[in-house]
Design a protein around this motif. Sequence first.
Motif, mmCIF file in Angstrom:
data_model
loop_
_atom_site.group_PDB
_atom_site.id
_atom_site.type_symbol
_atom_site.label_atom_id
_atom_site.label_comp_id
_atom_site.label_asym_id
_atom_site.label_seq_id
_atom_site.Cartn_x
_atom_site.Cartn_y
_atom_site.Cartn_z
ATOM 1 N N UNK A 295 0.425 -6.884 -12.476
ATOM 2 C CA UNK A 295 -0.140 -6.155 -11.338
ATOM 3 C C UNK A 295 0.854 -6.272 -10.189
ATOM 4 N N UNK A 296 1.260 -5.143 -9.628
ATOM 5 C CA UNK A 296 2.260 -5.129 -8.564
ATOM 6 C C UNK A 296 1.832 -4.182 -7.451
ATOM 7 N N UNK A 297 2.463 -4.355 -6.298
ATOM 8 C CA UNK A 297 2.220 -3.494 -5.138
ATOM 9 C C UNK A 297 3.497 -2.739 -4.815
ATOM 10 N N UNK A 298 3.390 -1.428 -4.710
ATOM 11 C CA UNK A 298 4.546 -0.611 -4.366
ATOM 12 C C UNK A 298 5.042 -0.963 -2.958
ATOM 13 N N UNK A 299 6.365 -1.108 -2.814
ATOM 14 C CA UNK A 299 7.004 -1.460 -1.547
ATOM 15 C C UNK A 299 6.522 -2.818 -1.015
ATOM 16 N N UNK A 300 6.342 -3.762 -1.930
ATOM 17 C CA UNK A 300 5.922 -5.117 -1.564
ATOM 18 C C UNK A 300 7.103 -5.842 -0.915
ATOM 19 N N UNK A 301 6.959 -6.233 0.340
ATOM 20 C CA UNK A 301 8.048 -6.901 1.049
ATOM 21 C C UNK A 301 8.118 -8.390 0.751
ATOM 22 N N UNK A 302 7.066 -8.950 0.160
ATOM 23 C CA UNK A 302 7.021 -10.388 -0.118
ATOM 24 C C UNK A 302 7.485 -10.696 -1.536
ATOM 25 N N UNK B 255 -0.747 1.303 -4.807
ATOM 26 C CA UNK B 255 -0.023 2.039 -3.778
ATOM 27 C C UNK B 255 -0.788 2.052 -2.457
ATOM 28 N N UNK B 256 -0.037 2.312 -1.391
ATOM 29 C CA UNK B 256 -0.595 2.440 -0.047
ATOM 30 C C UNK B 256 -1.374 1.189 0.366
ATOM 31 N N UNK B 257 -0.793 0.032 0.074
ATOM 32 C CA UNK B 257 -1.338 -1.242 0.521
ATOM 33 C C UNK B 257 -0.170 -2.197 0.695
ATOM 34 N N UNK B 258 -0.461 -3.481 0.914
ATOM 35 C CA UNK B 258 0.583 -4.475 1.145
ATOM 36 C C UNK B 258 0.298 -5.718 0.305
ATOM 37 N N UNK B 259 1.245 -6.647 0.319
ATOM 38 C CA UNK B 259 1.111 -7.876 -0.466
ATOM 39 C C UNK B 259 -0.175 -8.617 -0.114
#
Length: 304
Positions: free
Chosen positions: A237-244, A267-271
Amino acid sequence: MQTEDVTFYSEGYKVHGTVYLPDGDQGKPWPGIVQGPGFLGLKDAKHYIMMFERLCEAGYACLCFDYRGWGQSEGPQKGWVMPTWQAEDIRNAITYMETRDDVDSDRIATYGSGGTGGGNAVLVGGTDERVKAVVCYLGVCNGRDWLHSMRREYEWIDYLKRIEEDRRQRVLNGSGELVAAREEIMVQTPERKTTNIKKEVASKIPNQMPLQCADAILDYAPEDVVHKISPRGVLFVAVEYDATTPEEHSVRMYEKAGEPKKLVMLKKTTHYGVYNDYFDQIAGEVVDWYNRHLKYDRIGITEP
């Protein structure tokens, strides 16, 4: 859901954990899920417990514990992140679950959440055939690449030099440099500085740890063993554009893994926002994966 505080030993150190059990006796002995916390994580984090509630409702017994040297767990050093120690602690947690009469020792899986937590679930799954299924949530596939991704190139070069010098000092003087865990091992993102998702355990997490921990993370590479999980199943399970924890880590492990495997990209969420935005969907995917790969009787069927 019922809870039980437990202890077991990992290489002679008493480790503290909590077992989460379904209500009633239906399905007993239950399949078991073992989780070691994520990077700078502790077992009592609320977002972990949210997932255990869903898993218990689905008929799973879950164990989450604090690694050696974290929380109440004994250890040679307090607050060190040493991936080899953590992987061995998870393996010993699996052995503990095998000793319980209410857990089916032939149906045990790993679950890992956040950074090295997700990576550890893969690392143990790839090296211990007792693990019948794996879920890796926002995991690290390669420690060197993870630490590098947080730093500009000139910072990275200086950082490697600093680690090398610290290694020399440890050899000559017996100890090395203490650094800020949130800034000089992992580098906090702006989101991490403002989130309160770990507020219930934040005061218990050490502010400093040895630079030696970064040296150990450089050698950390769950992606090197992920292919060995097959023919057991692994879910990423991953988050698109995850900065962490960049989603590239999950994609790389997914591509290297054998079948059966699955990648869920949010998508459209954060870490740190993902639990608020997608918890029901994540929990549904996790329960479904374990149902597919742990809930069998005496006949196991594998198909693409």
